[in-house]
Motif scaffolding. Structure first.
Motif, PDB file in Angstrom:
ATOM      1  N   UNK A   1       0.824  -1.207   0.000  1.00 22.47           N
ATOM      2  CA  UNK A   1       0.000   0.000   0.000  1.00 22.47           C
ATOM      3  C   UNK A   1       0.855   1.252   0.000  1.00 22.47           C
ATOM      4  N   UNK A   2       0.269   2.307  -0.578  1.00 18.26           N
ATOM      5  CA  UNK A   2       0.817   3.650  -0.524  1.00 18.26           C
ATOM      6  C   UNK A   2      -0.325   4.591  -0.154  1.00 18.26           C
ATOM      7  N   UNK A   3      -0.030   5.527   0.746  1.00 15.65           N
ATOM      8  CA  UNK A   3      -1.042   6.467   1.214  1.00 15.65           C
ATOM      9  C   UNK A   3      -0.706   7.874   0.687  1.00 15.65           C
ATOM     10  N   UNK A   4      -1.741   8.565   0.167  1.00 12.52           N
ATOM     11  CA  UNK A   4      -1.563   9.914  -0.369  1.00 12.52           C
ATOM     12  C   UNK A   4      -2.550  10.845   0.322  1.00 12.52           C
ATOM     13  N   UNK A   5      -2.090  12.097   0.547  1.00 13.51           N
ATOM     14  CA  UNK A   5      -3.006  13.077   1.101  1.00 13.51           C
ATOM     15  C   UNK A   5      -3.809  13.726  -0.021  1.00 13.51           C
ATOM     16  N   UNK A   6      -4.634  14.720   0.346  1.00 15.41           N
ATOM     17  CA  UNK A   6      -5.504  15.346  -0.652  1.00 15.41           C
ATOM     18  C   UNK A   6      -4.738  16.157  -1.692  1.00 15.41           C
ATOM     19  N   UNK A   7      -3.465  16.430  -1.442  1.00 15.90           N
ATOM     20  CA  UNK A   7      -2.636  17.168  -2.393  1.00 15.90           C
ATOM     21  C   UNK A   7      -1.803  16.224  -3.264  1.00 15.90           C
ATOM     22  N   UNK A   8      -1.969  14.914  -3.055  1.00 15.79           N
ATOM     23  CA  UNK A   8      -1.227  13.958  -3.856  1.00 15.79           C
ATOM     24  C   UNK A   8       0.133  13.619  -3.305  1.00 15.79           C
ATOM     25  N   UNK A   9       0.414  14.057  -2.078  1.00 17.11           N
ATOM     26  CA  UNK A   9       1.701  13.734  -1.477  1.00 17.11           C
ATOM     27  C   UNK A   9       1.667  12.336  -0.853  1.00 17.11           C
ATOM     28  N   UNK A  10       2.754  11.603  -1.025  1.00 18.74           N
ATOM     29  CA  UNK A  10       2.869  10.272  -0.431  1.00 18.74           C
ATOM     30  C   UNK A  10       3.181  10.450   1.043  1.00 18.74           C
ATOM     31  N   UNK A  11       2.211  10.044   1.873  1.00 18.35           N
ATOM     32  CA  UNK A  11       2.368  10.235   3.320  1.00 18.35           C
ATOM     33  C   UNK A  11       2.415   8.911   4.073  1.00 18.35           C
ATOM     34  N   UNK A  12       2.486   7.790   3.386  1.00 16.11           N
ATOM     35  CA  UNK A  12       2.560   6.512   4.079  1.00 16.11           C
ATOM     36  C   UNK A  12       2.830   5.373   3.132  1.00 16.11           C
ATOM     37  N   UNK A  13       3.527   4.334   3.653  1.00 12.62           N
ATOM     38  CA  UNK A  13       3.838   3.135   2.874  1.00 12.62           C
ATOM     39  C   UNK A  13       3.768   1.924   3.802  1.00 12.62           C
TER      40      UNK A  13
ATOM     41  N   UNK B   1      -3.422  -4.762   7.795  1.00 13.38           N
ATOM     42  CA  UNK B   1      -2.504  -3.795   7.200  1.00 13.38           C
ATOM     43  C   UNK B   1      -1.544  -3.263   8.251  1.00 13.38           C
ATOM     44  N   UNK B   2      -0.373  -2.914   7.776  1.00 17.28           N
ATOM     45  CA  UNK B   2       0.655  -2.326   8.641  1.00 17.28           C
ATOM     46  C   UNK B   2       1.428  -1.313   7.794  1.00 17.28           C
ATOM     47  N   UNK B   3       1.362  -0.025   8.156  1.00 12.11           N
ATOM     48  CA  UNK B   3       2.063   0.989   7.382  1.00 12.11           C
ATOM     49  C   UNK B   3       2.664   2.056   8.291  1.00 12.11           C
ATOM     50  N   UNK B   4       3.533   2.851   7.711  1.00 13.00           N
ATOM     51  CA  UNK B   4       4.274   3.874   8.453  1.00 13.00           C
ATOM     52  C   UNK B   4       3.969   5.234   7.838  1.00 13.00           C
TER      53      UNK B   4
END
Length: 214
Positions: free
Chosen positions: A145-157, A169-172
Motif C-alpha cells: 500500500x501507498x497512502x496519499x493526502x488530498x494534495x497527492x503527497x505520499x504520506x505513508x507506505x 494492514x501495517x504501514x508507516x
C-alpha cells in the motif's frame, strides 16, 4: 354169600363231596381265568401304544425346541437389520448435511478463509483532517500500500495480507518530519466488495476506519 361193596360215589355222602369238589374247582378256574375271559393276559399292543405316545411326546418337545431356536434366530436377524438401517439412516443424514454445506459454499453463502478477496485499486479514507487515498497493489494474498493526502503527497507506505474477507494492514506515516508513526489496521471487506471497515491502532489508541473503493 356176602353183599357186593358199593362205590364211594354211589353213596349220598360221596355225591355231596364230589359236587363240592366240582364247585371248588370251577370257582378256582373262574378266578384264575378272570371270569372265564381267556383274553385278559398281558397286552403288548397296549404297551406298544404307550411307548409310541412317549416317543411322540419327545418329538413334540424337540420340535418346539427347534421352533424356539428358529424364532430366536429370526428375532436376532431382525434386530441386526434394524441396527443396520439405523446406521445407514444416520450415515445418509450426515451425507445430506455435508451436501448442504457444500451447496452453501458453492452458492457463495459461506466464505472460506482460503478464498482471497480482491482489494486491488484505490480506496478513499476521510477524517477530520482531510481525505486520504490508499492505493493497494495485491499479489495473491499479499498487499502493498501507498497512502496519499488530498494534495497527492505520499504520506505513508506499508504492506498487508488478505485472509478471506479479512484484511490486515501495517504501514508507516512520517510524523512532524522527525519521527514516523507506526499504524496497524484490521479491516473486513463488505459483501459488495466496495467497503473496508474496521479499526486502526496507533500509539496505543484505537480508532474506527472505513475505506471506500473509488
Amino acid at each position: 354169600m356176602s353183599e357186593p361193596q358199593k362205590s364211594f360215589f354211589q353213596t349220598f355222602t360221596g355225591v355231596i363231596t364230589a359236587i363240592t369238589s366240582l364247585i371248588i374247582a370251577v370257582t378256582g378256574l373262574y378266578a384264575a381265568t378272570g371270569g372265564f375271559n381267556f383274553n385278559n393276559g398281558p397286552k403288548p399292543a397296549a404297551k406298544l401304544v404307550g411307548n409310541l405316545s412317549e416317543q411322540d411326546h419327545q418329538k413334540q418337545l424337540q420340535a418346539l425346541k427347534r421352533q424356539k431356536e428358529l424364532d430366536d434366530l429370526r428375532i436376532n436377524q431382525e434386530k441386526q437389520k434394524l441396527l443396520a438401517e439405523q446406521e445407514l439412516a444416520a450415515l445418509r443424514a450426515k451425507n445430506n448435511q455435508a451436501d448442504t454445506f457444500a451447496e452453501t459454499i458453492n452458492g457463495n453463502n459461506y466464505t472460506q478463509h482460503n478464498i482471497t478477496s480482491n482489494i486491488n485499486g484505490r480506496w478513499n479514507y476521510s477524517n477530520q483532517v482531510g481525505t486520504y487515498v490508499f492505493v493497494f497493489e495485491q499479489n495473491g494474498n499479499e498487499v502493498f500500500l501507498q497512502e496519499y493526502d488530498s494534495y497527492g503527497n505520499n504520506v505513508g507506505n506499508g504492506s498487508g495480507v488478505v485472509q478471506g474477507t479479512n484484511v490486515l494492514l501495517n504501514w508507516v506515516e512520517p510524523y512532524l518530519f522527525v519521527m514516523s508513526l507506526q499504524i496497524e489496521a484490521e479491516l473486513t471487506i463488505g459483501s459488495q466488495g466496495n467497503v473496508l471497515n474496521g479499526y486502526m491502532y496507533a500509539e496505543g489508541n484505537t480508532l474506527p476506519i472505513t475505506l471506500f473503493r473509488q
